[in-house]
Design a protein around this motif. Structure first.
Motif, short mmCIF file in Angstrom:
data_model
loop_
_atom_site.label_atom_id
_atom_site.label_comp_id
_atom_site.label_asym_id
_atom_site.label_seq_id
_atom_site.Cartn_x
_atom_site.Cartn_y
_atom_site.Cartn_z
N GLY A 106 0.57 -1.17 0.14
CA GLY A 106 -0.16 0.17 0.03
C GLY A 106 0.95 1.38 0.11
N HIS A 107 0.19 2.39 -0.67
CA HIS A 107 1.13 3.52 -0.77
C HIS A 107 1.39 4.17 0.60
CE1 HIS A 107 1.95 6.58 -3.84
NE2 HIS A 107 2.32 7.31 -2.53
N PHE A 108 0.32 4.22 1.39
CA PHE A 108 0.49 4.85 2.48
C PHE A 108 1.26 4.27 3.65
CE2 PHE A 108 -0.71 6.08 7.00
CZ PHE A 108 -0.86 7.44 6.99
N PRO A 109 0.99 2.98 3.86
CA PRO A 109 2.14 2.16 4.77
C PRO A 109 3.34 2.27 4.37
CG PRO A 109 0.05 0.82 4.54
CD PRO A 109 -0.04 2.07 3.45
N THR A 110 3.81 2.28 3.08
CA THR A 110 5.16 2.11 2.51
C THR A 110 5.88 3.41 2.76
OG1 THR A 110 4.54 2.42 0.23
CG2 THR A 110 5.11 0.19 1.18
N GLU A 111 5.13 4.75 2.73
CA GLU A 111 5.71 5.98 2.65
C GLU A 111 5.39 6.72 4.10
OE1 GLU A 111 5.89 7.34 -1.91
OE2 GLU A 111 4.15 8.21 -0.70
N ASN A 112 4.62 6.09 4.85
CA ASN A 112 4.48 7.04 6.21
C ASN A 112 5.52 7.16 7.18
OD1 ASN A 112 2.28 8.29 7.72
ND2 ASN A 112 2.34 6.73 9.10
N PRO A 113 6.43 6.23 6.99
CA PRO A 113 7.47 6.29 8.08
C PRO A 113 8.25 7.81 7.84
CG PRO A 113 7.33 4.24 7.07
CD PRO A 113 6.71 4.98 6.38
N VAL A 114 7.92 8.47 6.58
CA VAL A 114 8.78 9.57 6.43
C VAL A 114 8.14 10.78 7.24
CG1 VAL A 114 7.37 10.70 4.67
CG2 VAL A 114 9.62 11.25 4.72
N ALA A 115 6.84 10.58 7.66
CA ALA A 115 6.42 11.49 8.57
C ALA A 115 7.17 11.81 9.96
CB ALA A 115 4.97 11.57 9.16
N HIS A 116 7.54 10.52 10.32
CA HIS A 116 8.42 10.54 11.84
C HIS A 116 9.80 10.99 11.45
CE1 HIS A 116 5.36 8.50 14.06
NE2 HIS A 116 5.07 7.81 12.82
N GLY A 117 10.19 10.62 10.14
CA GLY A 117 11.53 11.11 9.65
C GLY A 117 11.69 12.67 9.52
N PHE A 118 10.61 13.34 9.12
CA PHE A 118 10.31 14.50 8.98
C PHE A 118 10.58 15.07 10.47
CE2 PHE A 118 7.90 14.62 4.98
CZ PHE A 118 9.11 14.73 4.37
N ARG A 119 9.96 14.65 11.46
CA ARG A 119 9.78 15.22 12.87
C ARG A 119 11.15 15.03 13.30
NH1 ARG A 119 7.37 11.01 16.74
NH2 ARG A 119 9.10 10.14 16.23
N ASP A 120 11.96 13.89 13.11
CA ASP A 120 13.15 13.64 13.90
C ASP A 120 14.29 14.50 13.43
OD1 ASP A 120 11.93 11.52 15.17
OD2 ASP A 120 12.61 9.95 13.89
N LEU A 121 14.02 14.86 12.22
CA LEU A 121 15.06 15.68 11.28
C LEU A 121 14.92 17.25 11.94
CD1 LEU A 121 17.25 16.25 9.04
CD2 LEU A 121 15.35 16.48 7.50
N ILE A 122 13.61 17.73 11.86
CA ILE A 122 13.50 18.95 12.35
C ILE A 122 13.67 19.28 13.99
CG2 ILE A 122 11.87 20.92 12.53
CD1 ILE A 122 10.45 19.48 9.73
N ALA A 123 13.41 18.25 14.59
CA ALA A 123 13.37 18.58 16.06
C ALA A 123 15.11 18.62 16.40
CB ALA A 123 12.85 17.15 16.60
#
Length: 258
Positions: free
Chosen positions: A220-237
């Motif tokens: 699925g599109h969402f499950p395979t790409e959704n880890p990036v939301a946490h990646g954005f958070r970690d990068l910005i934080a």
């Protein structure tokens, strides 16, 4: 004071625009680069619900993967979903940064995060796409049967289900491509993969994989790409430890399995 342009620069350093496909639309798509950032909400997509959530949580910047403005837009009105989203963002004073195919290719981007979610080791680039870094290939710590691996993928990504084309091989060397990456199948095979995990897979691609002896899993599109939301958070934080950075609670996969 942290401004939108500061967060944008942080993301540009991690995912340079040169990595993006030529047809893509990335960067600051809505808002004022000079605006002060009070909080950041990270998501896969900027939806109406995500905008409302950002406003309620005091986040005036949304960082997402998929572009909120993608196809040709000749007007912004409340008659379209895109129009309503952009209007509500402007009304609420919320800026939007979208990092799409450049984040797919970036180090520690979508595909590295997907590989890590599946526990792959010795991960290398698949060397496909205009940026040359689209897709990853790595090894499982131990060989799995295809049914075992399908369950592993489903649980690791929180997917509602996994579609499988059986290539007739045990699973050890795995290629990954978040989202619609069926076109990269030949690159996966060239890197020695016996299995390929993607999202958004059409029937003809599943048939081709079966015919050439490649296990193919559509998670699925969402499950395979959704880890990036946490990646954005970690990068910005990491760059701005004093800035509130959160992952959306309301954005979820709109596809259900019964």
């Amino acid at each position: 004071m942290i401004q939108v342009k500061d967060v944008l620069h942080c993301l540009e350093q991690a995912a340079p625009y040169e990595l993006a496909e030529s047809w893509d639309n990335v960067g600051l798509l809505v808002g004022d680069p000079e605006a002060k950032v009070d909080g950041v909400l990270c998501a896969l997509d900027i939806t109406e619900a995500v905008v409302q959530e950002a406003a309620e949580r005091g986040c005036n910047l949304i960082v997402a993967h998929h572009p909120v403005i993608f196809t040709s837009v000749s007007r912004v009105t409340a008659d379209t979903v895109t129009g309503r989203i952009v209007i509500s963002m402007i009304r609420e004073g919320i800026s939007g940064i979208c990092m799409h195919t450049n984040m797919d290719c970036a180090s520690a981007g979508v595909n590295d995060l997907l590989a890590a979610s599946l526990g792959l080791t010795d991960v290398i680039n698949m060397e496909a796409g205009e940026g040359g870094n689209l897709g990853r290939v790595g090894n499982l710590p131990k060989t799995m049967s295809l049914p075992e691996f399908a369950k592993h993928v489903k649980l690791s990504l929180g997917a509602g289900g996994v579609r499988v084309a059986d290539g007739g091989k045990p699973v050890r060397r795995v290629a990954v491509g978040g989202g619609a990456c069926g076109k990269l199948m030949d690159y996966a095979v060239a890197k020695g993969a016996d299995t390929f995990v993607i999202g958004d897979c059409s029937y003809d691609i599943m048939m081709k994989a079966h015919d050439i002896g490649l296990n193919l899993l559509d998670a699925g599109h969402f499950p395979t790409e959704n880890p990036v939301a946490h990646g954005f958070r970690d990068l910005i934080a990491a760059q701005f430890p004093e800035l509130p950075v959160e992952v959306s609670d309301v954005h979820c996969d709109c596809i259900s399995f019964y």
